[in-house]
Design an enzyme around this catalytic site. Structure first.
Site, PDB file in Angstrom:
ATOM      1  N   ARG A  86      29.091   1.698  41.234  1.00 27.41           N
ATOM      2  CA  ARG A  86      29.287   2.747  42.246  1.00 27.41           C
ATOM      3  C   ARG A  86      30.435   3.656  41.861  1.00 27.41           C
ATOM      4  O   ARG A  86      31.521   3.206  41.510  1.00 27.41           O
ATOM      5  CB  ARG A  86      29.564   2.098  43.615  1.00 27.41           C
ATOM      6  N   ARG A  95      23.985   7.389  44.632  1.00 27.69           N
ATOM      7  CA  ARG A  95      24.784   6.187  44.365  1.00 27.69           C
ATOM      8  C   ARG A  95      23.941   5.026  43.873  1.00 27.69           C
ATOM      9  O   ARG A  95      22.792   4.875  44.282  1.00 27.69           O
ATOM     10  CB  ARG A  95      25.562   5.777  45.608  1.00 27.69           C
ATOM     11  N   ASP A  98      25.324   1.444  48.043  1.00 32.87           N
ATOM     12  CA  ASP A  98      26.160   1.784  49.189  1.00 32.87           C
ATOM     13  C   ASP A  98      26.031   0.645  50.192  1.00 32.87           C
ATOM     14  O   ASP A  98      24.915   0.294  50.588  1.00 32.87           O
ATOM     15  CB  ASP A  98      25.688   3.097  49.814  1.00 32.87           C
ATOM     16  N   ASP A 100      27.514  -0.616  53.903  1.00 35.56           N
ATOM     17  CA  ASP A 100      28.277  -0.207  55.081  1.00 35.56           C
ATOM     18  C   ASP A 100      28.255  -1.306  56.125  1.00 35.56           C
ATOM     19  O   ASP A 100      27.195  -1.847  56.441  1.00 35.56           O
ATOM     20  CB  ASP A 100      27.671   1.046  55.716  1.00 35.56           C
TER      21      ASP A 100
END
Length: 161
Positions: A86, A95, A98, A100
């Site tokens: 990344r 990317r 990712d 989250d």
């Protein structure tokens, strides 16, 4: 580590390289975090970039039980992102991975590194659809209807080359 386990929700996405393999490896890596158990992982979904550029994303959602604090969990996820290559050249850049934190128990947090719950989770079909699959009581019909115009498709892994 925190003293008692907390249910956390993590959204996974990738749109560079072998995104399917990257997301599958990230699920294994997340499941292997100390003090963490993967409770459920959604199917993989293909979605068009949302407020981003590049090829379609491969997305999933993971429900975890973790003893890691919110920031320790975030930093562990960022280490997994780095391991997958990344880079963050600009906001919403394509990317390799990712990750989250969407929810961490019932914690509300508004810090410089982490906001909980994730401030835009309700706006994104690529979070809501897989979240509905693994935690349907967390997603309402109204929320799903609000993102119905965002292109998203559940992936049948048998159909992939």
């Amino acid at each position: 580590m925190s003293t008692s386990p907390v249910m956390a929700c993590v959204a996974l996405g990738a749109n560079l390289g072998d995104a399917v393999a990257t997301v599958q490896q990230a699920l294994r890596d997340v499941a292997g975090l100390p003090g963490t158990q993967l409770l459920k992982a959604s199917s993989l979904y293909r979605s068009a970039p949302y407020e981003a550029q590049g090829p379609d994303f491969i997305n999933a959602v993971a429900l975890l039980q973790t003893q890691l604090s919110p920031l320790v969990l975030l930093h562990a996820l960022q280490a997994i992102e780095l391991k997958s290559g990344r880079e963050r050249p600009y906001k919403n850049a394509p990317r390799t991975l990712d990750l989250d934190v969407i929810f961490y128990g019932d914690v509300s947090l508004d810090g410089p590194e982490l906001i909980l719950p994730h401030p835009r989770w309700q706006e994104r079909a690529f979070v809501l659809q897989p979240l509905f699959e693994v935690w349907p009581e967390r997603v309402s019909a109204v929320q799903l209807a609000a993102v119905q115009n965002q292109a998203i498709q559940r992936i049948n892994l048998q159909d992939l080359p």
